[in-house]
Design a protein around this motif. Structure first.
Motif, PDB file in Angstrom:
ATOM      1  N   GLN A 237      54.357   3.364 -46.568  1.00  0.00           N
ATOM      2  CA  GLN A 237      55.727   2.872 -46.444  1.00  0.00           C
ATOM      3  C   GLN A 237      56.750   3.935 -46.838  1.00  0.00           C
ATOM      4  OE1 GLN A 237      55.892  -0.210 -45.125  1.00  0.00           O
ATOM      5  NE2 GLN A 237      58.076   0.095 -44.831  1.00  0.00           N
ATOM      6  N   SER A 241      59.461   5.486 -44.324  1.00  0.00           N
ATOM      7  CA  SER A 241      60.885   5.412 -44.668  1.00  0.00           C
ATOM      8  C   SER A 241      61.532   6.791 -44.636  1.00  0.00           C
ATOM      9  CB  SER A 241      61.045   4.783 -46.053  1.00  0.00           C
ATOM     10  OG  SER A 241      60.507   3.471 -46.080  1.00  0.00           O
ATOM     11  N   ILE A 244      62.060   7.754 -41.018  1.00  0.00           N
ATOM     12  CA  ILE A 244      63.193   7.038 -40.428  1.00  0.00           C
ATOM     13  C   ILE A 244      64.511   7.663 -40.875  1.00  0.00           C
ATOM     14  CG2 ILE A 244      64.439   4.831 -40.464  1.00  0.00           C
ATOM     15  CD1 ILE A 244      61.745   3.430 -40.516  1.00  0.00           C
ATOM     16  N   GLY A 245      64.641   7.925 -42.168  1.00  0.00           N
ATOM     17  CA  GLY A 245      65.862   8.537 -42.669  1.00  0.00           C
ATOM     18  C   GLY A 245      66.112   9.911 -42.061  1.00  0.00           C
ATOM     19  N   ALA A 268      66.889   4.970 -45.136  1.00  0.00           N
ATOM     20  CA  ALA A 268      65.567   5.332 -45.659  1.00  0.00           C
ATOM     21  C   ALA A 268      65.160   4.409 -46.804  1.00  0.00           C
ATOM     22  CB  ALA A 268      65.564   6.788 -46.110  1.00  0.00           C
ATOM     23  N   THR A 270      66.385   1.329 -47.570  1.00  0.00           N
ATOM     24  CA  THR A 270      66.222  -0.070 -47.157  1.00  0.00           C
ATOM     25  C   THR A 270      64.996  -0.268 -46.269  1.00  0.00           C
ATOM     26  OG1 THR A 270      67.763   0.338 -45.341  1.00  0.00           O
ATOM     27  CG2 THR A 270      68.659  -0.619 -47.342  1.00  0.00           C
ATOM     28  N   SER A 271      64.533   0.787 -45.610  1.00  0.00           N
ATOM     29  CA  SER A 271      63.354   0.662 -44.756  1.00  0.00           C
ATOM     30  C   SER A 271      62.074   0.466 -45.551  1.00  0.00           C
ATOM     31  CB  SER A 271      63.214   1.909 -43.867  1.00  0.00           C
ATOM     32  OG  SER A 271      64.300   2.014 -42.986  1.00  0.00           O
ATOM     33  N   ILE A 272      62.145   0.602 -46.865  1.00  0.00           N
ATOM     34  CA  ILE A 272      60.979   0.310 -47.706  1.00  0.00           C
ATOM     35  C   ILE A 272      60.586  -1.154 -47.567  1.00  0.00           C
ATOM     36  CG2 ILE A 272      60.166   0.207 -50.105  1.00  0.00           C
ATOM     37  CD1 ILE A 272      61.854   2.641 -50.686  1.00  0.00           C
ATOM     38  N   GLY A 277      64.449  -4.703 -43.828  1.00  0.00           N
ATOM     39  CA  GLY A 277      65.179  -3.507 -44.246  1.00  0.00           C
ATOM     40  C   GLY A 277      66.033  -2.886 -43.149  1.00  0.00           C
ATOM     41  N   PRO A 278      65.481  -2.686 -41.927  1.00  0.00           N
ATOM     42  CA  PRO A 278      66.308  -2.108 -40.869  1.00  0.00           C
ATOM     43  C   PRO A 278      67.532  -2.937 -40.515  1.00  0.00           C
ATOM     44  CG  PRO A 278      63.982  -1.920 -40.309  1.00  0.00           C
ATOM     45  CD  PRO A 278      64.058  -2.762 -41.550  1.00  0.00           C
ATOM     46  N   GLU A 311      59.462   4.948 -34.434  1.00  0.00           N
ATOM     47  CA  GLU A 311      58.790   4.451 -35.647  1.00  0.00           C
ATOM     48  C   GLU A 311      57.742   3.387 -35.320  1.00  0.00           C
ATOM     49  OE1 GLU A 311      58.005   1.503 -38.644  1.00  0.00           O
ATOM     50  OE2 GLU A 311      59.532   1.176 -37.102  1.00  0.00           O
ATOM     51  N   SER A 316      54.489   4.447 -37.522  1.00  0.00           N
ATOM     52  CA  SER A 316      53.800   3.403 -38.303  1.00  0.00           C
ATOM     53  C   SER A 316      52.343   3.211 -37.898  1.00  0.00           C
ATOM     54  CB  SER A 316      54.559   2.074 -38.183  1.00  0.00           C
ATOM     55  OG  SER A 316      55.757   2.135 -38.903  1.00  0.00           O
TER      56      SER A 316
END
Length: 379
Positions: A237, A241, A244-245, A268, A270-272, A277-278, A311, A316
């Motif tokens: 994760q 993240s 993504i960031g 990044a 919040t994507s945890i 999160g997104p 992602e 992922s």
């Protein structure tokens, strides 16, 4: 004279000789003891205070441990002593953190201060842009139809912000207390982490020594599976993240979106939280893009869609895989429930906590199925 056969006591046969019934009675007695002792404040209060004190440092240390332990193991396999590997890793981390503080933190600070300074005017700007896009007459018609009054709405926002600032000022003491506890927890992490990296591989055997020999093999299997679930989730994760960031930051720079660095960092972090999160991360980017121009808003949506596709289709599946084996709907409900029960901490720890609980419950179920004999008649 024939002696009559003595039949066994039915109560003893059904209850005292039944391991499952004795197990339920034991759980009932334990629950009653906890309930009674919970009514006495001084019994559990020291334990609760202890848990609240150590839980944050342990969580932070655990996360960093699962990230760094594979590197230490790799260096140890290359014939470097474990202590030297940890010291080398610490030196490298200190260098990276120093570089971030000198190079990145000033840029983040400037963007955050500018964003906070300009945020109160964003509501009015978004309204003006929206009115210009759809036309003034149509906007007035929408206001009359829906009963929406922009002036009252802006006044309401101003009043809410004033109330929030007053409340924040009144609770500044508690806020400083939380900040102090967090800083102390972060300061303690390197010391706990050093000994955990150095001696952590001996911890399972140390725990097994307290258990009867008949339970050790199955308990070791449970701990190994729990360790695999937690390590796979945390490493995967965090890497996802970060990707993504990084991709969003590159995309925001290409389209020229303001506050690109801070918006990418928000995405990044919040994507945890999976799936939810997104949705949270896209909100500030949408506001900034909408204030800039309709074209920028369209560009931002395109960049976000491309990053999410990359992602979901490439990053992922390669990093996370199917290690957790949890349905997405289950994950969403678990996150929502944990958030209502434990707040932000519950949202962050919901998925790994559920994975650990699933492992424990699954092994208990298989153990009960094997020992009870209830299912043998159906085989």
């Amino acid at each position: 004279m024939q002696i009559p056969e003595i039949k066994p006591d039915r109560f003893k046969k059904l209850f005292l000789d039944n391991k499952f019934v004795l197990f339920l009675l034991t759980l009932l007695l334990i629950g009653l003891n906890i309930f009674v002792l919970n009514k006495i404040p001084f019994v559990f209060k020291p334990f609760i205070v202890l848990v609240k004190t150590v839980i944050l440092p342990l969580i932070l240390t655990g996360v960093v441990y699962y990230l760094l332990n594979p590197i230490v193991d790799l260096l140890e396999k290359r014939k470097m002593k474990r202590v030297y590997s940890i010291i080398t890793l610490y030196i490298l981390i200190i260098a990276v953190v120093t570089l971030l503080i000198l190079a990145v933190i000033p840029v983040i600070n400037v963007q955050v201060m500018e964003l906070v300074k300009n945020f109160p005017t964003y509501s009015q700007q978004v309204q003006l842009n929206f009115e210009s896009w759809i036309g003034g007459s149509l906007f007035n018609q929408i206001q009359q139809t829906t009963g929406f009054n922009s002036t009252d709405w802006n006044n309401t926002i101003t009043e809410r912000l004033s109330s929030f600032i007053s409340l924040a000022g009144a609770s500044i003491g508690s806020f400083l207390g939380v900040v102090t506890e967090t800083l102390l927890a972060i300061a303690v992490v390197p010391f706990i982490l050093f000994y955990l990296l150095k001696e952590g591989h001996r911890l399972p055997n140390f725990i097994l020594e307290f258990l009867p020999p008949s339970f050790r093999s199955q308990t070791y299997e449970v701990m190994s599976e729990m360790n695999h679930q937690i390590s796979s989730y945390i490493r995967g994760q965090i890497i996802v993240s970060f990707c993504i960031g990084f991709l969003l930051y590159i995309g925001y720079l290409i389209i020229g979106l303001k506050y690109s660095l801070i918006l990418a960092i928000i995405a990044a972090f919040t994507s945890i939280v999976p799936y939810l999160g997104p949705v949270i991360a896209i909100t500030p980017a949408l506001i900034v893009a909408a204030v800039t121009s309709p074209v920028m808003l369209l560009k931002m949506i395109v960049i976000w869609t491309i990053v999410q596709l990359i992602e979901g289709k490439f990053i992922s599946p390669q990093i996370m895989g199917k290690s957790l084996k949890i349905h997405p709907i289950t994950i969403i409900f678990v996150i929502l429930t944990a958030g209502n029960l434990f707040g932000l901490t519950g949202i962050i720890l919901a998925v790994p906590g559920y994975a650990v609980l699933k492992v424990i419950v699954s092994h208990i179920y298989h153990w009960f199925r094997k020992r009870s004999g209830f299912y043998n008649t159906f085989q």
